[in-house]
Design a protein around this motif. Structure first.
Motif, PDB file in Angstrom:
ATOM      1  N   THR A   1      25.431  -9.039  -2.651  1.00  0.00           N
ATOM      2  CA  THR A   1      24.437  -8.843  -2.602  1.00  0.00           C
ATOM      3  C   THR A   1      24.284  -7.084  -2.733  1.00  0.00           C
ATOM      4  OG1 THR A   1      24.003 -10.674  -1.404  1.00  0.00           O
ATOM      5  CG2 THR A   1      22.079  -9.087  -2.205  1.00  0.00           C
ATOM      6  N   LEU A   2      23.530  -7.096  -3.886  1.00  0.00           N
ATOM      7  CA  LEU A   2      22.718  -5.612  -3.567  1.00  0.00           C
ATOM      8  C   LEU A   2      21.358  -5.354  -2.991  1.00  0.00           C
ATOM      9  CD1 LEU A   2      23.187  -2.389  -4.684  1.00  0.00           C
ATOM     10  CD2 LEU A   2      21.989  -2.978  -6.557  1.00  0.00           C
ATOM     11  N   TYR A   3      20.848  -4.573  -2.475  1.00  0.00           N
ATOM     12  CA  TYR A   3      19.960  -3.528  -2.270  1.00  0.00           C
ATOM     13  C   TYR A   3      19.493  -2.315  -2.569  1.00  0.00           C
ATOM     14  CZ  TYR A   3      21.650  -7.833   1.381  1.00  0.00           C
ATOM     15  OH  TYR A   3      22.020  -8.937   1.804  1.00  0.00           O
ATOM     16  N   LEU A   4      17.793  -2.488  -1.786  1.00  0.00           N
ATOM     17  CA  LEU A   4      17.272  -1.281  -2.195  1.00  0.00           C
ATOM     18  C   LEU A   4      15.977  -1.356  -1.617  1.00  0.00           C
ATOM     19  CD1 LEU A   4      16.978   1.471  -3.959  1.00  0.00           C
ATOM     20  CD2 LEU A   4      15.666   0.393  -5.438  1.00  0.00           C
ATOM     21  N   GLN A   5      16.755  -0.471  -0.362  1.00  0.00           N
ATOM     22  CA  GLN A   5      15.692  -0.085   0.727  1.00  0.00           C
ATOM     23  C   GLN A   5      14.680   1.151   0.366  1.00  0.00           C
ATOM     24  OE1 GLN A   5      14.289  -2.113   3.759  1.00  0.00           O
ATOM     25  NE2 GLN A   5      13.582  -0.583   3.782  1.00  0.00           N
ATOM     26  N   MET A   6      13.197   0.742  -0.119  1.00  0.00           N
ATOM     27  CA  MET A   6      12.297   1.844  -0.284  1.00  0.00           C
ATOM     28  C   MET A   6      11.225   1.631   0.228  1.00  0.00           C
ATOM     29  SD  MET A   6      11.645   0.652  -4.622  1.00  0.00           S
ATOM     30  CE  MET A   6      10.833  -1.281  -3.166  1.00  0.00           C
TER      31      MET A   6
ATOM     32  N   GLN B   1       0.926  -1.296   0.067  1.00  0.00           N
ATOM     33  CA  GLN B   1       0.008   0.364   0.026  1.00  0.00           C
ATOM     34  C   GLN B   1       0.572   1.220  -0.206  1.00  0.00           C
ATOM     35  OE1 GLN B   1      -2.442  -0.379   3.157  1.00  0.00           O
ATOM     36  NE2 GLN B   1      -4.088  -1.276   1.503  1.00  0.00           N
ATOM     37  N   ALA B   2       0.740   2.234  -0.454  1.00  0.00           N
ATOM     38  CA  ALA B   2       0.955   3.796  -0.655  1.00  0.00           C
ATOM     39  C   ALA B   2       1.442   3.599   0.848  1.00  0.00           C
ATOM     40  CB  ALA B   2       0.085   4.417  -1.198  1.00  0.00           C
ATOM     41  N   GLY B   3       2.466   4.357   1.289  1.00  0.00           N
ATOM     42  CA  GLY B   3       2.938   4.293   2.610  1.00  0.00           C
ATOM     43  C   GLY B   3       4.116   3.752   2.880  1.00  0.00           C
ATOM     44  N   GLY B   4       4.167   1.971   2.220  1.00  0.00           N
ATOM     45  CA  GLY B   4       4.603   1.276   3.410  1.00  0.00           C
ATOM     46  C   GLY B   4       6.051   1.131   2.232  1.00  0.00           C
ATOM     47  N   SER B   5       6.606   0.252   2.477  1.00  0.00           N
ATOM     48  CA  SER B   5       7.839  -0.041   2.505  1.00  0.00           C
ATOM     49  C   SER B   5       8.742  -1.645   2.037  1.00  0.00           C
ATOM     50  CB  SER B   5       8.855   0.241   3.802  1.00  0.00           C
ATOM     51  OG  SER B   5       8.844   0.869   4.674  1.00  0.00           O
ATOM     52  N   LEU B   6       9.049  -1.611   1.471  1.00  0.00           N
ATOM     53  CA  LEU B   6       9.895  -2.925   0.637  1.00  0.00           C
ATOM     54  C   LEU B   6      11.323  -3.262   0.571  1.00  0.00           C
ATOM     55  CD1 LEU B   6       7.184  -3.306  -2.635  1.00  0.00           C
ATOM     56  CD2 LEU B   6       7.574  -5.034  -0.362  1.00  0.00           C
ATOM     57  N   ARG B   7      11.807  -3.657   0.397  1.00  0.00           N
ATOM     58  CA  ARG B   7      13.549  -3.876   0.218  1.00  0.00           C
ATOM     59  C   ARG B   7      13.575  -4.902  -0.839  1.00  0.00           C
ATOM     60  NH1 ARG B   7      18.317  -5.914   4.376  1.00  0.00           N
ATOM     61  NH2 ARG B   7      17.489  -8.443   4.084  1.00  0.00           N
ATOM     62  N   LEU B   8      14.219  -4.494  -1.606  1.00  0.00           N
ATOM     63  CA  LEU B   8      14.646  -5.624  -3.115  1.00  0.00           C
ATOM     64  C   LEU B   8      15.995  -6.157  -2.473  1.00  0.00           C
ATOM     65  CD1 LEU B   8      13.845  -3.208  -6.183  1.00  0.00           C
ATOM     66  CD2 LEU B   8      11.878  -5.157  -4.584  1.00  0.00           C
ATOM     67  N   SER B   9      16.936  -7.076  -2.954  1.00  0.00           N
ATOM     68  CA  SER B   9      17.732  -7.692  -3.204  1.00  0.00           C
ATOM     69  C   SER B   9      18.224  -7.656  -4.675  1.00  0.00           C
ATOM     70  CB  SER B   9      18.217  -8.894  -2.027  1.00  0.00           C
ATOM     71  OG  SER B   9      17.446  -8.393  -0.712  1.00  0.00           O
ATOM     72  N   CYS B  10      19.398  -8.098  -4.053  1.00  0.00           N
ATOM     73  CA  CYS B  10      20.224  -8.961  -6.014  1.00  0.00           C
ATOM     74  C   CYS B  10      21.109  -9.645  -5.676  1.00  0.00           C
ATOM     75  CB  CYS B  10      20.356  -8.002  -6.648  1.00  0.00           C
ATOM     76  SG  CYS B  10      21.120  -7.748  -8.207  1.00  0.00           S
ATOM     77  N   ALA B  11      21.253 -10.596  -5.730  1.00  0.00           N
ATOM     78  CA  ALA B  11      22.407 -11.534  -5.679  1.00  0.00           C
ATOM     79  C   ALA B  11      22.808 -11.647  -6.996  1.00  0.00           C
ATOM     80  CB  ALA B  11      21.568 -13.158  -5.593  1.00  0.00           C
ATOM     81  N   ALA B  12      24.209 -11.242  -6.633  1.00  0.00           N
ATOM     82  CA  ALA B  12      25.166 -11.474  -7.907  1.00  0.00           C
ATOM     83  C   ALA B  12      26.109 -12.769  -8.007  1.00  0.00           C
ATOM     84  CB  ALA B  12      25.794 -10.203  -8.074  1.00  0.00           C
TER      85      ALA B  12
END
Length: 121
Positions: free
Chosen positions: A78-83, A13-24
């Motif tokens: 691993t790369l991350y994107l905290q949103m 939902q809008a206002g929420g958070s997610l964390r993406l990961s990228c394994a290399a």
């Protein structure tokens, strides 16, 4: 050649958070600059954020600065994107990318397959 696999996308939902990961895998991760891009339906792929080798130097698109944080764990390859504070306009397929330096991340040579992020209003 480096192989990149993203994970962590989903519906939020809008206002929420997610964390993406990228394994290399396949190359020395710490020597690569890494980045995140996204592509919304009907739009061109756009830059989101990038981080230099060994975590030195970070760049963000104006649209995400202050809400997203890029980071890397070289020990885990691993790369991350905290949103945080997600908005419906953040809805897109998010791609992990790699290249030789932060300066060349505008046109990276390696890409992941993408992970879908959907933000509901």
């Amino acid at each position: 050649q480096v192989q990149l696999v993203e994970s962590g996308g989903g519906l939020v939902q809008a206002g929420g958070s997610l964390r993406l990961s990228c394994a290399a895998s396949g190359r020395t991760f710490s020597r690569l600059a890494m980045g995140w891009f996204r592509q919304a339906p009907g739009k061109e792929r756009e830059f989101v954020a990038a981080i230099g080798q060994f975590g030195i130097g970070k760049n963000y698109a104006d649209s995400v600065r202050g809400r997203f944080t890029i980071s890397r764990d070289n020990a885990k390859n691993t790369l991350y994107l905290q949103m945080n504070s997600l908005k419906p306009e953040d809805t897109a397929v998010y791609y992990c990318a790699a290249d030789q330096s932060l300066q060349t991340m505008s046109n990276p040579g390696s890409w992941g397959q993408g992970t879908q992020v959907t933000v509901s209003s």
